[in-house]
Design a protein around this motif. Sequence first.
Motif, PDB file in Angstrom:
ATOM      1  N   LEU A 402     -67.251  47.324 -54.869  1.00 27.82           N
ATOM      2  CA  LEU A 402     -68.141  47.926 -55.853  1.00 27.82           C
ATOM      3  C   LEU A 402     -69.413  47.097 -56.008  1.00 27.82           C
ATOM      4  O   LEU A 402     -69.361  45.865 -55.999  1.00 27.82           O
ATOM      5  CB  LEU A 402     -67.415  48.023 -57.199  1.00 27.82           C
ATOM      6  N   HIS A 404     -72.584  47.149 -58.827  1.00 26.11           N
ATOM      7  CA  HIS A 404     -72.939  47.839 -60.064  1.00 26.11           C
ATOM      8  C   HIS A 404     -73.748  46.938 -60.974  1.00 26.11           C
ATOM      9  O   HIS A 404     -73.803  45.715 -60.799  1.00 26.11           O
ATOM     10  CB  HIS A 404     -71.664  48.286 -60.801  1.00 26.11           C
ATOM     11  N   CYS A 405     -74.369  47.556 -61.965  1.00 30.29           N
ATOM     12  CA  CYS A 405     -75.065  46.800 -62.996  1.00 30.29           C
ATOM     13  C   CYS A 405     -74.028  46.215 -63.946  1.00 30.29           C
ATOM     14  O   CYS A 405     -73.075  46.895 -64.340  1.00 30.29           O
ATOM     15  CB  CYS A 405     -76.027  47.698 -63.762  1.00 30.29           C
ATOM     16  N   ILE A 411     -73.292  50.833 -66.297  1.00 32.04           N
ATOM     17  CA  ILE A 411     -72.256  51.328 -65.391  1.00 32.04           C
ATOM     18  C   ILE A 411     -71.605  52.584 -65.978  1.00 32.04           C
ATOM     19  O   ILE A 411     -71.218  53.490 -65.242  1.00 32.04           O
ATOM     20  CB  ILE A 411     -71.207  50.247 -65.085  1.00 32.04           C
ATOM     21  N   ALA A 416     -73.780  52.526 -60.349  1.00 30.60           N
ATOM     22  CA  ALA A 416     -72.775  51.872 -59.523  1.00 30.60           C
ATOM     23  C   ALA A 416     -72.665  52.602 -58.191  1.00 30.60           C
ATOM     24  O   ALA A 416     -72.975  53.793 -58.088  1.00 30.60           O
ATOM     25  CB  ALA A 416     -71.417  51.854 -60.225  1.00 30.60           C
TER      26      ALA A 416
END
Length: 441
Positions: A402, A404-405, A411, A416
Amino acid sequence: MASSGLLLFLGCLASALLAGATKVHHHEFIVQETPVKRLCEEHNIITVNGQFPGPTLEVREGDTLVVNVVNQAQYNVTIHWHGIRQFRTGWADGPEFVTQCPIKPGGSYKYRFTIEGQEGTLWWHAHSSWLRATVYGALIIRPREDKPYPFDKPAREVPILLGEWWNANPVEVIREAQRTGGAPNVSDAFTVNGQPGDLYNCSRQDTTAISVKPGETALLRFINSALNHELFVSIASHKMTVVGVDASYTKPFVTSVLMIAPGQTTDVLVTMDQAPTRYYDMPGVYTTDFPANPPVQFDYTAQNVSQSLWQPIPATKLYKLRFGSVVQVVLQDTSIVTPENHPIHLHGYDFYILAEGFGNYDAEKDAAKFNLENPPQRNTVAVPVNGWAVIRFRADNPGVWLMHCHLDVHITWGLAMAFLVEDGYGELQSLEAPPVDLPMC
């Protein structure tokens, strides 16, 4: 004479093996509801082993962690070991519905992984809904027994977890936001090691105090475990020497202010050389950057870095990568409503930050700004507001990872994606088989 020489050789060999020996650490995490009082109010929160923050795990490079997570709470849960490379052990990475189904109430799952080639400060946290608000703890990785720190050994080592506190159930906070379509309510206080500090206490007990001796040098291991805020930290009247970020040693530099994005960790040396009194850590909002690492062998420049390495899978945000390929990712912030940097975190890998800038990224002009000699190595990069960052990594860890932020509100809104790294050749380049107790959906 020959016998003496042989005995001496065997003695030296035994000492070397003993000095470099690794260990298997077994832990049990009981995820449960626990009454905790903060800001003069008592709330039932989700904890691990009744602790807020949760237990600190201490290992050495090369050790193996086996953590049996037993879910006695009312919510589904997973645990992510933030920053651990998880080489071939992607089933232990923890993001919900990415590498595993969640551990349901009443269920359990045993995470098992070996920590290789990493030293410094990382952390663990829940990767389900907003349980990360209270389910988190430090993960300290020291050098092997026969290997010193790359700096003078400090007199003390102190993990400092920066977090947030809600006078509400954080899970209900995000659920309400999802029902209404609005932004979730902000937290009621920042915390240091789970305490909101003197300004918010009721009985002068809601505070975190760390006692040190005058002249003592301490290694402070800062972790930004806040859900939705970049934080800066300073220690009144003291300078800090940064020696590591995201469990990667960096060229030491002295500063009076740190910027730590959500998910990031920073190791600093502080010599307590001021008059004895109370000196405060001061969190707030700030932006800056870290200098590069010491010179490292960086051979990615000779590789073919192109979009052809990416094979998008239709109707998903999933990209397939060939094992061993070198991947360059341009992270461009085009949002107009977010006043904070985007801390982008990549699971399963460290990456090199080649360059950062403001405005729109220009492939021709901005490539000249790349640092290809000693780029910073991180697992989280703070992409500037209305700016960009370029990162590279070698896809040598098979599995689904993953990206993502690490602002949890982002997210939740869909910021993401994931990389599917294919197996290479042979067992050592292939993802391990899923464990027999992997939770089912």
